[in-house]
Design a protein around this motif. Structure first.
Motif, PDB file in Angstrom:
ATOM      1  N   ASN A  63       0.860  -1.086  -0.023  1.00  0.00           N
ATOM      2  CA  ASN A  63      -0.054   0.096   0.027  1.00  0.00           C
ATOM      3  C   ASN A  63       0.948   1.280   0.066  1.00  0.00           C
ATOM      4  OD1 ASN A  63      -2.385  -1.377   0.376  1.00  0.00           O
ATOM      5  ND2 ASN A  63      -2.061  -1.694   2.542  1.00  0.00           N
ATOM      6  N   GLU A  64       0.435   2.409  -0.650  1.00  0.00           N
ATOM      7  CA  GLU A  64       0.871   3.645  -0.643  1.00  0.00           C
ATOM      8  C   GLU A  64       2.410   3.643  -0.695  1.00  0.00           C
ATOM      9  OE1 GLU A  64      -0.873   6.147   2.327  1.00  0.00           O
ATOM     10  OE2 GLU A  64      -2.010   4.571   2.817  1.00  0.00           O
ATOM     11  N   ILE A 115       5.755   4.970  -1.490  1.00  0.00           N
ATOM     12  CA  ILE A 115       6.316   6.537  -2.162  1.00  0.00           C
ATOM     13  C   ILE A 115       7.835   6.448  -1.443  1.00  0.00           C
ATOM     14  CG2 ILE A 115       5.983   6.865   0.603  1.00  0.00           C
ATOM     15  CD1 ILE A 115       5.171   9.808  -0.471  1.00  0.00           C
ATOM     16  N   CYS A 118       6.577   1.992   2.523  1.00  0.00           N
ATOM     17  CA  CYS A 118       5.634   1.045   1.931  1.00  0.00           C
ATOM     18  C   CYS A 118       4.835   0.423   2.999  1.00  0.00           C
ATOM     19  CB  CYS A 118       5.707   0.125   0.662  1.00  0.00           C
ATOM     20  SG  CYS A 118       6.854  -1.027   0.970  1.00  0.00           S
ATOM     21  N   GLU A 143       5.852   9.894   6.375  1.00  0.00           N
ATOM     22  CA  GLU A 143       5.701  10.910   5.362  1.00  0.00           C
ATOM     23  C   GLU A 143       5.462  12.182   6.080  1.00  0.00           C
ATOM     24  OE1 GLU A 143       3.811   7.343   3.703  1.00  0.00           O
ATOM     25  OE2 GLU A 143       3.939   7.919   5.683  1.00  0.00           O
TER      26      GLU A 143
END
Length: 132
Positions: free
Chosen positions: A24-25, A27, A44, A106
């Motif tokens: 998921n996600e 980055i 991630c 993040e």
């Protein structure tokens, strides 16, 4: 000055491998201006400890196969809640979704530019998203 192309290349390979394992996600953050010890943090997550382990295995296999790179250091494998793979140029953080929400890397590194990983949206890991 931004992250070197070699580091970006490693992050793209690792990011694609993670996406292929349904991470998921995914980055990538260019931390080369803020941190001396690495260029990129790849972050991630997975929904379970089993998925976190699968993502870690996928990243390790891809970087070994495609660039002959092994992690210099590996931490957190036993619990599979937050596994860190240190490749020197990049550091891969694979977190359980709950831990990722709690630690919010993040937000911590919000000043770091996001790197376009150019992930292949047709990869096996994206089939679940297409079915929704």
């Amino acid at each position: 000055m931004s992250a070197p192309e070699e580091s970006i290349d490693l992050a793209r390979i690792a990011g694609q491998a993670a996406a292929d394992k349904l991470a998921n996600e995914v980055i990538a953050l260019d931390v080369s201006e803020q941190v001396v010890i690495t260029d990129i943090f790849l972050v991630c997550s997975g929904d379970s400890e089993r998925q976190v382990s699968a993502i870690v295995d996928g990243v390790e296999e891809a970087l070994l196969k495609e660039r002959r790179r092994k992690p210099l250091r590996r931490e957190g494998e036993r619990d599979a809640r937050w596994v860190l793979l240190d490749y020197g140029d990049i550091v891969v953080h694979v977190q359980h979704a709950e831990d990722r929400a709690f630690y919010a890397l993040e937000r911590l590194w919000r000043d770091a530019p996001v790197i376009d990983l150019q992930l292949d949206l047709g990869a096996p890991g994206d089939q679940a998203a297409e079915q929704k």
